[in-house]
Design a protein around this motif. Structure first.
Motif, PDB file in Angstrom:
ATOM      1  N   ASP A  53       0.845  -1.191   0.000  1.00  0.00           N
ATOM      2  CA  ASP A  53       0.000   0.000   0.000  1.00  0.00           C
ATOM      3  C   ASP A  53       0.878   1.238   0.000  1.00  0.00           C
ATOM      4  O   ASP A  53       1.889   1.301   0.720  1.00  0.00           O
ATOM      5  CB  ASP A  53      -0.902   0.020   1.237  1.00  0.00           C
ATOM      6  N   HIS A  54       0.485   2.211  -0.811  1.00  0.00           N
ATOM      7  CA  HIS A  54       1.278   3.428  -0.915  1.00  0.00           C
ATOM      8  C   HIS A  54       0.422   4.574  -1.435  1.00  0.00           C
ATOM      9  O   HIS A  54      -0.691   4.365  -1.916  1.00  0.00           O
ATOM     10  CB  HIS A  54       2.472   3.214  -1.844  1.00  0.00           C
ATOM     11  N   ALA A  55       0.964   5.775  -1.293  1.00  0.00           N
ATOM     12  CA  ALA A  55       0.334   6.977  -1.816  1.00  0.00           C
ATOM     13  C   ALA A  55       1.449   7.953  -2.184  1.00  0.00           C
ATOM     14  O   ALA A  55       2.606   7.776  -1.788  1.00  0.00           O
ATOM     15  CB  ALA A  55      -0.599   7.593  -0.779  1.00  0.00           C
ATOM     16  N   SER A  67       1.846   6.228 -14.600  1.00  0.00           N
ATOM     17  CA  SER A  67       0.466   6.135 -14.101  1.00  0.00           C
ATOM     18  C   SER A  67       0.510   5.519 -12.711  1.00  0.00           C
ATOM     19  O   SER A  67       0.819   4.331 -12.573  1.00  0.00           O
ATOM     20  CB  SER A  67      -0.381   5.263 -15.028  1.00  0.00           C
ATOM     21  N   ARG A  69      -0.461   3.781  -9.237  1.00  0.00           N
ATOM     22  CA  ARG A  69      -1.465   2.802  -8.798  1.00  0.00           C
ATOM     23  C   ARG A  69      -2.059   3.202  -7.460  1.00  0.00           C
ATOM     24  O   ARG A  69      -3.176   2.836  -7.160  1.00  0.00           O
ATOM     25  CB  ARG A  69      -0.836   1.421  -8.698  1.00  0.00           C
ATOM     26  N   GLY A  70      -1.301   3.920  -6.653  1.00  0.00           N
ATOM     27  CA  GLY A  70      -1.801   4.396  -5.368  1.00  0.00           C
ATOM     28  C   GLY A  70      -2.399   5.780  -5.512  1.00  0.00           C
ATOM     29  O   GLY A  70      -2.240   6.436  -6.546  1.00  0.00           O
ATOM     30  N   PRO A  71      -3.114   6.244  -4.477  1.00  0.00           N
ATOM     31  CA  PRO A  71      -3.708   7.578  -4.530  1.00  0.00           C
ATOM     32  C   PRO A  71      -2.646   8.676  -4.613  1.00  0.00           C
ATOM     33  O   PRO A  71      -1.525   8.508  -4.119  1.00  0.00           O
ATOM     34  CB  PRO A  71      -4.500   7.686  -3.240  1.00  0.00           C
ATOM     35  N   VAL A  72      -3.009   9.773  -5.236  1.00  0.00           N
ATOM     36  CA  VAL A  72      -2.120  10.924  -5.367  1.00  0.00           C
ATOM     37  C   VAL A  72      -2.782  12.098  -4.636  1.00  0.00           C
ATOM     38  O   VAL A  72      -3.903  12.486  -4.959  1.00  0.00           O
ATOM     39  CB  VAL A  72      -1.879  11.308  -6.840  1.00  0.00           C
ATOM     40  N   PHE A  73      -2.069  12.633  -3.652  1.00  0.00           N
ATOM     41  CA  PHE A  73      -2.543  13.796  -2.912  1.00  0.00           C
ATOM     42  C   PHE A  73      -1.740  14.993  -3.381  1.00  0.00           C
ATOM     43  O   PHE A  73      -0.545  14.883  -3.642  1.00  0.00           O
ATOM     44  CB  PHE A  73      -2.375  13.586  -1.407  1.00  0.00           C
ATOM     45  N   ARG A  74      -2.397  16.128  -3.497  1.00  0.00           N
ATOM     46  CA  ARG A  74      -1.730  17.335  -3.998  1.00  0.00           C
ATOM     47  C   ARG A  74      -1.717  18.402  -2.916  1.00  0.00           C
ATOM     48  O   ARG A  74      -2.666  18.528  -2.159  1.00  0.00           O
ATOM     49  CB  ARG A  74      -2.433  17.837  -5.240  1.00  0.00           C
TER      50      ARG A  74
END
Length: 76
Positions: A53-55, A67, A69-74
């Motif tokens: 699991d990662h982000a 691309s 696979r984990g969520p991207v927070f800005r």
């Protein structure tokens, strides 16, 4: 360490290689096997392959060179 902090100037030039650090965390005995990984980057990095699991945390307007696979927070 603090003595040199005021005398050293660090400037990024892009192209950070993060995969060896990710691999180290995935194999480390002292990092929880189910612990998620948070990658903080400006987007100027190598293509990452992360098996757990990662982000990602990237500046607003930055793009990852793959691309995710984990969520991207800005952040701004």
């Amino acid at each position: 360490m603090e003595e040199i902090a005021g005398r050293v100037r660090v400037r990024g030039r892009g192209g950070t290689v993060l995969q060896p650090g990710v691999r180290l965390l995935e194999r480390a005995d002292d990092f929880p096997a189910d612990g998620p990984i948070l990658v903080i980057t400006d987007g100027e990095c190598d293509v990452l392959r992360i098996r757990r699991d990662h982000a990602f945390l990237v500046p607003r307007g930055a793009r990852l060179p793959f691309s995710p696979r984990g969520p991207v927070f800005r952040m701004s």
